[in-house]
Design an enzyme around this catalytic site. Structure first.
Site, mmCIF file in Angstrom:
data_model
loop_
_atom_site.group_PDB
_atom_site.id
_atom_site.type_symbol
_atom_site.label_atom_id
_atom_site.label_comp_id
_atom_site.label_asym_id
_atom_site.label_seq_id
_atom_site.Cartn_x
_atom_site.Cartn_y
_atom_site.Cartn_z
ATOM 1 N N HIS A 101 1.862 -9.758 14.864
ATOM 2 C CA HIS A 101 1.171 -9.247 13.688
ATOM 3 C C HIS A 101 1.901 -8.073 13.020
ATOM 4 C CE1 HIS A 101 -1.990 -8.427 10.932
ATOM 5 N NE2 HIS A 101 -2.448 -7.365 11.541
ATOM 6 N N ARG A 135 -6.030 -3.960 20.846
ATOM 7 C CA ARG A 135 -5.414 -5.269 20.635
ATOM 8 C C ARG A 135 -4.464 -5.685 21.752
ATOM 9 N NH1 ARG A 135 -4.523 -4.653 14.073
ATOM 10 N NH2 ARG A 135 -6.752 -4.737 13.631
ATOM 11 N N ARG A 168 -0.953 -0.240 17.898
ATOM 12 C CA ARG A 168 -1.663 0.226 16.722
ATOM 13 C C ARG A 168 -3.109 -0.214 16.828
ATOM 14 N NH1 ARG A 168 -3.470 -1.427 11.981
ATOM 15 N NH2 ARG A 168 -2.901 -3.601 12.250
ATOM 16 N N LEU A 194 0.821 -1.206 0.000
ATOM 17 C CA LEU A 194 0.000 0.000 0.000
ATOM 18 C C LEU A 194 0.856 1.258 0.000
ATOM 19 C CD1 LEU A 194 -2.898 -0.947 2.416
ATOM 20 C CD2 LEU A 194 -3.021 -0.588 -0.039
ATOM 21 N N HIS A 196 -1.529 -9.580 17.862
ATOM 22 C CA HIS A 196 -2.949 -9.489 17.511
ATOM 23 C C HIS A 196 -3.737 -10.557 18.271
ATOM 24 C CE1 HIS A 196 -6.604 -9.218 15.214
ATOM 25 N NE2 HIS A 196 -6.125 -8.183 14.560
#
Lengths: 247, 666
Positions: B429, B337, B463, B43, B266
């Site tokens: 993760h 998380r 995050r 991305l 995660h």
């Protein structure tokens, strides 16, 4: 499980290639097919033999990098999965498994089970996009309402992972399912309508140029597609192509 | 070198706008004379390559996969945040900014996060214009859902394949530029070193993974969008090829590595099934919108389930402990998380785990199926008391929302999650640490940039969900194209950079020597053998909970393992061919250095924050205990020959707009 594997070995693109037999024991049903190959490779490596090259990356069925023709089927016997999601519980003790690369003129072998699928990229480069600047100065995302039904069908087409199973399964090595999925994604959205004519012409022409065969409506591609991309897309692409040709 | 973050002056809400109004621009005719290398095409890298090419720069893009469309961003499931307030539930730029800073446990840089929140709304507009089919409501407008750590519905999604759709959007933008000849794409190429000329990043050494040839590529600037380094744990949710190599090479050439120990665990991954396991699969956090997490209330029941004498469906509501709803009533199953992961570990450590290894908890959709089923029956005017009908209708709703995730679970675990609750456990993760960058996203090497997960800047110590996709695209589409222009404006008269310079020669020779060393090493153990051992040290001693003793041991063990690796690793085949074992050897070599720095960073940070949990620093209730007085800084490490000798530089974090408080999700 104890298994006999018959695997295609080919040193590089120029090598002729051949099937080679391997025995593997203590395979657990919880292993994925690729994990089974990992175990075999570890064993080969320990014995001083060259491990078998195969493509893989995400190992959760979404990147489209894994391939393999297993017992004559792209991604193996299970429906709706990629090879990385295929688990050994689908096989029985004592089975013989044939493992070959995806075969098509437009997918030349790089080594063993690894093929070059960059022809897919080149088809996308010929028109698989909407020509909009990436500046963010576009209209508000909700300015054009889109029917949920259309958005959902567009999404269904857009879920194609570009693995090439459709090509490998087709007796003509046709890329119609792959190309039509992208054509459909945009054909179903108002944003994609503006350059629809040029898009379908460019992509279809590029597909032919890359050496993919034609569609004879056998439907093997749909059956073997791990993402359930529908033949309807091919029909839609044909309509789009016809309209574009007579314009 | 003192760290200069180059954060613009002025109030937070106008910093980015003011900055853009005052930077140097490059005339379109001059952009044609400037080359930019982008490494990684996920991305961040993909959107950056497309945008830079569209602006007029000559872009060379590199990825190790066979196509940019395979980048691991494609596997992100749940969604992307944007402060659009379409739902009218009180969202705003400030709230997204606030939630992200708080979610990061006050260890992110305010100015970067605010900029991220500002451009978030543009991302959605951009992607829809590109034909990304995001989920819609029946009225034709975009649908939203909710993610952990927030009280609003700001997450845009495309079923459980949001990352795939956004990545294919960036890929199509790249394809348009490749078709026009503005991007030269190098598939199956891996960056193995950075070339610095007169203090500036001027190129890279890449290996063509098909032929094995080493190639020199020059440019006026080099951008890394190479993702995270979670695979240092061997088992993670990352793709098998995800690695730290490019980032580690620039670190060794002078780029500081920031907060390496901030790694997100995660909470909702499919548990490990055995020793053969090659990677872990995540189940989207969005499932926690409807799934309820529980373990048995009684140890006896947990034992019976583990031994197969009882099924989860045998336990009544009263016999279940919905521990997140119990401990955190206001956020419930949607706590962030790090909080959810620790709570799961706490229950499993206490003996309540539900799979054979005792390392799993349930994620249960039974009550959501009934709730949705009743609602549908009512809408359709059917009998809401007909249990079978209600279940059928409710299952349809769940299938529509999360169908592909349920299918994925069933393929891996061989159980039907519509009938029996899913089993989940935390797994490595996303890495919040990464290459240190200033406000311009430039590293401590001039002309070398890091974007997306490869940098450290936006997430702090933790995050929140749906924020990684947002950062990747924000950096690539909307931030870097401005900031890099300011730098390149000085280069309009430079002309082509020659690859015959001695700096290229030297870098290429070094890379060749490393490759030859592996090929000629006649060791006895495979690369994976060492990678798995490294992973075990990392998970046991540098994983979800860490303490000084374990970290000290880990540092020694990793250094020893690294020596053993170089002495005893065996790599078959040769250098000038397609050689996947050699690729792995080069990557694991770098993980073996990064792992040590990771542990060193975790050891020096005498506090707990976000994904970094030091057992010595916790509240009475077992929550992370920050020490703002001593640790409100970014730890940026400078390479000095080996990880143990890395020198710590501190960038103090200043919070003018968000008050630092103990994070509470009760």
């Amino acid at each position: 499980m104890n298994l006999t594997l018959k695997i295609w070995r080919q040193k590089d693109a120029r090598d002729k290639g051949r099937m080679v037999d391997y025995k593997i024991s203590d395979v657990s049903g919880d292993m994925s097919f690729l994990e089974m190959l990992d175990v075999l490779n570890e064993d080969l490596n320990n014995k001083g033999e060259d491990p078998i090259a195969f493509d893989h990356d995400c190992r959760e069925g979404i990147c489209g990098m894994c391939s393999l023709f297993i017992n004559g089927e792209a991604h193996g016997p299970d429906r709706g999965v990629t090879t990385c999601q295929l688990h050994m519980r689908k096989f029985k003790d004592g089975d013989t498994i044939y493992i070959e690369p995806f075969r098509a003129k437009a997918f030349p072998v790089i080594k063993d089970l690894v093929v070059d699928r960059s022809s897919f990229d080149r088809i996308q480069q010929a028109g698989g996009f909407i020509s909009v600047n990436t500046s963010g100065n576009t209209i508000d995302a909700n300015a054009i309402p889109i029917k949920k039904h259309d958005a959902d069908r567009s999404f269904d087409a857009a879920t194609c992972i570009g693995c090439g199973a459709c090509v490998a399964s087709c007796k003509n090595a046709s890329a119609m399912l792959f190309v039509s999925a992208k054509v459909s994604q945009f054909a179903l959205l108002p944003q994609g309508k503006v350059e629809a004519t040029q898009r379908v012409l460019n992509m279809v022409n590029k597909m032919d140029e890359e050496g993919f065969g034609n569609c004879t409506n056998t439907g093997a591609c749909e059956v073997e597609c791990p993402k359930g991309i529908s033949l309807e897309n091919i029909a839609r692409m044909n309509r789009e192509y016809l309209f574009a040709s007579v314009k | 070198m003192a760290l200069d973050s180059k954060i613009p002056e002025g109030p937070i809400a106008s910093k980015w706008t003011d900055y853009k109004n005052h930077i140097n621009l490059v005339n379109p005719a001059n952009k044609r004379n400037i080359d930019v290398i982008v490494v990684g095409t996920g991305l961040a890298g993909g959107s950056a390559a497309a945008t830079l090419a569209e602006l007029g720069y000559n872009v060379k893009a590199f990825c190790f996969q066979d196509s940019p469309r395979r980048a691991h961003s494609i596997a992100a499931q749940g969604g992307i945040n944007a402060a659009k307030n379409y739902q009218g539930d009180g969202d705003s730029t400030f709230r997204l900014f606030y939630d992200t800073v708080k979610g990061g446990d006050y260890r992110a840089r305010e100015a970067n996060v605010h900029r991220l929140a500002e451009v978030s709304a543009n991302i959605i507009d951009q992607c829809v214009a590109q034909g990304v089919p995001l989920a819609r409501e029946y009225g034709g407008l975009l649908d939203n859902r909710s993610f952990g750590g927030t009280l609003v519905s700001r997450t845009f999604y495309a079923k459980g394949q949001t990352g795939q759709q956004l990545l294919l959007g960036a890929y199509s933008a790249m394809n348009r530029q490749i078709g026009r000849g503005k991007i030269q794409m190098y598939n199956r190429h891996e960056m193995l070193d950075l070339v610095i000329v007169n203090g500036k990043a001027r190129g890279i050494i890449a290996r063509n993974l098909v032929t094995g040839e080493l190639e020199r590529h020059s440019a006026h600037a080099v951008v890394l969008g190479t993702g995270g380094y979670g695979n240092v744990f061997f088992l993670s949710t990352n793709a098998m090829g995800s690695n730290v190599t490019a980032a580690w090479k620039i670190h060794k050439k002078g780029a500081y590595f920031a907060n390496p120990c901030y790694t997100q665990i995660h909470p909702t991954c499919i548990p490990v099934s055995g020793d053969h396991q090659s990677k872990l699969t995540l189940m989207s956090e969005s499932l926690r919108n409807d799934g309820r997490i529980w373990v048995p209330k009684n140890l006896e029941d947990a034992k019976a389930i583990r031994e197969g004498r009882k099924k989860p469906t045998d336990l009544s509501e009263e016999e279940r402990d919905y521990y997140l709803e119990r401990r955190y009533p206001s956020f419930g199953n949607l706590v962030p998380r790090d909080v959810a992961s620790r709570a799961a570990k706490e229950r499993c450590d206490a003996g309540y785990g539900v799979n054979k290894t005792g390392e799993a908890v349930y994620l249960d959709f039974a009550s959501a199926i009934i709730r949705y089923g009743k609602e549908q029956a009512k809408i359709k005017g059917l009998n809401t008391e007909d249990e079978a009908l209600v279940k059928k209708l409710g299952t349809e709703v769940i299938e529509n929302k999360y169908g592909n995730l349920f299918q994925m679970y069933e393929k891996i675990v061989d159980e039907n999650p519509y009938v029996t609750p899913m089993m989940i456990y935390p797994a490595v993760h996303y890495t919040m640490g990464g290459i240190w960058v200033d406000y311009n996203l430039m590293t401590t090497i001039e002309g070398c940039y890091a974007i997306g997960e490869a940098n450290f800047s936006d997430h702090g110590a933790n995050r929140l969900g749906a924020s990684a996709l947002m950062q990747g695209l924000a950096d690539g589409y909307f931030v870097l194209p401005y900031t890099i222009g300011d730098y390149l404006a000085k280069d309009i008269r430079t002309g082509k950079i020659s690859t015959d310079l001695p700096e290229f020669e030297e870098a290429e020779n070094n890379v060749r020597a490393q490759l030859e060393r592996f090929i000629n090493n006649k060791g006895t153990h495979t690369v994976d053998h060492f990678h798995k051992r490294l992973g075990k040290i990392m998970w046991d001693k540098v994983g979800m909970a860490r303490n000084a003793q374990g970290l000290t041991e880990a540092i020694g063990e990793i250094a020893a393992l690294r020596e053993e690796f170089y002495r005893d690793v065996k790599v078959p085949g040769d250098m000038y061919s397609f050689n996947q074992e050699l690729e792995k050897a080069m990557r694991v070599a770098d993980f073996l250095e990064l792992g040590e720095l990771f542990a060193k960073d975790a050891l020096h940070r005498n506090e707990s924050c976000g994904g970094h949990f030091r057992e010595e620093y916790q509240t009475e209730e077992g929550e992370a205990q920050r020490d703002d007085e001593n640790f409100a800084y970014v730890a940026a490490w400078e390479y000095r020959g080996k990880p143990s000798e890395a020198v710590l530089h501190k960038e103090p974090l200043v919070f003018d707009n968000v008050k630092l408080v103990q994070r509470s999700y009760k």
